[in-house]
Design a protein around this motif. Sequence first.
Motif, PDB file in Angstrom:
ATOM      1  N   ARG A  30      39.691  34.847  43.103  1.00  0.00           N
ATOM      2  CA  ARG A  30      38.825  34.863  41.808  1.00  0.00           C
ATOM      3  C   ARG A  30      37.323  34.144  42.195  1.00  0.00           C
ATOM      4  NH1 ARG A  30      37.601  37.499  37.263  1.00  0.00           N
ATOM      5  NH2 ARG A  30      36.424  35.850  35.679  1.00  0.00           N
ATOM      6  N   VAL A  31      36.468  35.007  42.113  1.00  0.00           N
ATOM      7  CA  VAL A  31      34.983  34.616  42.466  1.00  0.00           C
ATOM      8  C   VAL A  31      34.287  34.562  41.328  1.00  0.00           C
ATOM      9  CG1 VAL A  31      33.090  35.138  43.839  1.00  0.00           C
ATOM     10  CG2 VAL A  31      35.273  35.796  44.928  1.00  0.00           C
ATOM     11  N   GLU A  32      33.716  33.183  40.953  1.00  0.00           N
ATOM     12  CA  GLU A  32      33.008  33.166  39.754  1.00  0.00           C
ATOM     13  C   GLU A  32      31.811  32.156  40.087  1.00  0.00           C
ATOM     14  OE1 GLU A  32      36.732  32.338  36.572  1.00  0.00           O
ATOM     15  OE2 GLU A  32      36.268  30.616  37.975  1.00  0.00           O
ATOM     16  N   PHE A  48      39.703  39.915  42.959  1.00  0.00           N
ATOM     17  CA  PHE A  48      39.788  40.841  43.800  1.00  0.00           C
ATOM     18  C   PHE A  48      41.319  40.694  44.688  1.00  0.00           C
ATOM     19  CE2 PHE A  48      35.306  40.039  43.864  1.00  0.00           C
ATOM     20  CZ  PHE A  48      34.838  41.442  43.601  1.00  0.00           C
ATOM     21  N   THR A  49      41.999  41.848  44.952  1.00  0.00           N
ATOM     22  CA  THR A  49      43.175  41.774  45.603  1.00  0.00           C
ATOM     23  C   THR A  49      42.746  42.209  47.157  1.00  0.00           C
ATOM     24  OG1 THR A  49      44.610  42.508  43.816  1.00  0.00           O
ATOM     25  CG2 THR A  49      45.475  42.757  45.966  1.00  0.00           C
ATOM     26  N   LEU A  56      37.928  40.524  57.430  1.00  0.00           N
ATOM     27  CA  LEU A  56      36.738  40.138  56.651  1.00  0.00           C
ATOM     28  C   LEU A  56      36.210  41.357  56.212  1.00  0.00           C
ATOM     29  CD1 LEU A  56      35.169  37.093  58.342  1.00  0.00           C
ATOM     30  CD2 LEU A  56      36.574  37.109  56.087  1.00  0.00           C
ATOM     31  N   ALA A  57      35.902  41.468  55.022  1.00  0.00           N
ATOM     32  CA  ALA A  57      35.053  42.747  54.402  1.00  0.00           C
ATOM     33  C   ALA A  57      34.273  42.199  53.185  1.00  0.00           C
ATOM     34  CB  ALA A  57      35.960  43.884  53.612  1.00  0.00           C
ATOM     35  N   ARG A  58      33.199  42.740  52.919  1.00  0.00           N
ATOM     36  CA  ARG A  58      32.239  42.529  52.133  1.00  0.00           C
ATOM     37  C   ARG A  58      32.585  42.857  50.559  1.00  0.00           C
ATOM     38  NH1 ARG A  58      28.960  38.423  52.827  1.00  0.00           N
ATOM     39  NH2 ARG A  58      26.918  38.784  51.879  1.00  0.00           N
ATOM     40  N   TYR A  59      32.384  41.778  49.728  1.00  0.00           N
ATOM     41  CA  TYR A  59      32.757  41.813  48.173  1.00  0.00           C
ATOM     42  C   TYR A  59      31.423  41.262  47.524  1.00  0.00           C
ATOM     43  CZ  TYR A  59      37.791  42.181  49.324  1.00  0.00           C
ATOM     44  OH  TYR A  59      38.804  42.806  49.873  1.00  0.00           O
ATOM     45  N   ARG A  60      31.232  41.838  46.512  1.00  0.00           N
ATOM     46  CA  ARG A  60      30.118  41.693  45.475  1.00  0.00           C
ATOM     47  C   ARG A  60      30.514  41.659  44.058  1.00  0.00           C
ATOM     48  NH1 ARG A  60      25.600  44.927  43.272  1.00  0.00           N
ATOM     49  NH2 ARG A  60      27.022  46.528  43.372  1.00  0.00           N
ATOM     50  N   VAL A  61      29.810  40.340  43.552  1.00  0.00           N
ATOM     51  CA  VAL A  61      29.943  40.313  42.072  1.00  0.00           C
ATOM     52  C   VAL A  61      28.556  40.147  41.499  1.00  0.00           C
ATOM     53  CG1 VAL A  61      30.712  38.571  40.257  1.00  0.00           C
ATOM     54  CG2 VAL A  61      31.960  38.831  42.433  1.00  0.00           C
ATOM     55  N   GLN A  62      28.169  40.852  40.423  1.00  0.00           N
ATOM     56  CA  GLN A  62      26.968  40.849  39.597  1.00  0.00           C
ATOM     57  C   GLN A  62      27.210  40.476  38.396  1.00  0.00           C
ATOM     58  OE1 GLN A  62      24.441  44.220  39.737  1.00  0.00           O
ATOM     59  NE2 GLN A  62      23.432  43.515  41.581  1.00  0.00           N
ATOM     60  N   ARG A  75      32.475  29.162  42.552  1.00  0.00           N
ATOM     61  CA  ARG A  75      34.040  28.778  42.558  1.00  0.00           C
ATOM     62  C   ARG A  75      34.669  30.100  43.207  1.00  0.00           C
ATOM     63  NH1 ARG A  75      36.717  26.078  37.724  1.00  0.00           N
ATOM     64  NH2 ARG A  75      36.481  28.139  36.739  1.00  0.00           N
ATOM     65  N   VAL A  76      35.540  29.800  44.282  1.00  0.00           N
ATOM     66  CA  VAL A  76      36.295  30.757  44.699  1.00  0.00           C
ATOM     67  C   VAL A  76      37.766  30.242  44.675  1.00  0.00           C
ATOM     68  CG1 VAL A  76      37.121  32.348  46.604  1.00  0.00           C
ATOM     69  CG2 VAL A  76      34.754  31.823  46.354  1.00  0.00           C
ATOM     70  N   GLY A  77      38.534  30.956  43.853  1.00  0.00           N
ATOM     71  CA  GLY A  77      40.005  30.517  43.990  1.00  0.00           C
ATOM     72  C   GLY A  77      40.925  31.409  44.500  1.00  0.00           C
ATOM     73  N   VAL A  78      42.172  30.889  44.859  1.00  0.00           N
ATOM     74  CA  VAL A  78      42.907  31.861  45.646  1.00  0.00           C
ATOM     75  C   VAL A  78      44.535  31.511  45.130  1.00  0.00           C
ATOM     76  CG1 VAL A  78      43.245  30.256  47.438  1.00  0.00           C
ATOM     77  CG2 VAL A  78      43.945  32.803  47.870  1.00  0.00           C
ATOM     78  N   ASP A  79      45.290  32.843  44.894  1.00  0.00           N
ATOM     79  CA  ASP A  79      46.490  32.779  44.376  1.00  0.00           C
ATOM     80  C   ASP A  79      47.138  33.824  45.529  1.00  0.00           C
ATOM     81  OD1 ASP A  79      46.681  31.025  41.952  1.00  0.00           O
ATOM     82  OD2 ASP A  79      45.668  32.540  41.147  1.00  0.00           O
TER      83      ASP A  79
END
Length: 109
Positions: A30-32, A48-49, A56-62, A75-79
């Motif tokens: 979870r990228v916030e 993101f799953t 490593l790959a590129r992810y983007r949030v706008q 914040r980056v959270g992981v489950d």
Amino acid sequence: QFVNYSLYAGDTFEIALDLGNASGITKTARVELLNASGTQHGVFGCTFTVPANAPLARYRVQGQVTNTWANALLRVGVDPADGSPALMVDNVALQRVNDVVTDTVCDFG
């Protein structure tokens, strides 16, 4: 990570980062970007799953800030929090962009 920068209503911001997974278990990231005063004052983000053993790959949030924030928190959270080797995060960038978005945009690739 505190941003220590004021964000203004109507501005669009982009979070770009590389995510990977060093474990044999699929991870959810979870990228916030949120108002440092709390999520009740504003937040946008994406979930993101990240497949098992993914490089490593590129992810983007706008997303758009709907009211003025005195300070922000990235914040980056992981489950799951399972004790196995965790999510890999690299090359994190946050920037104001000229794009106008009305909904949060979540991109991979």
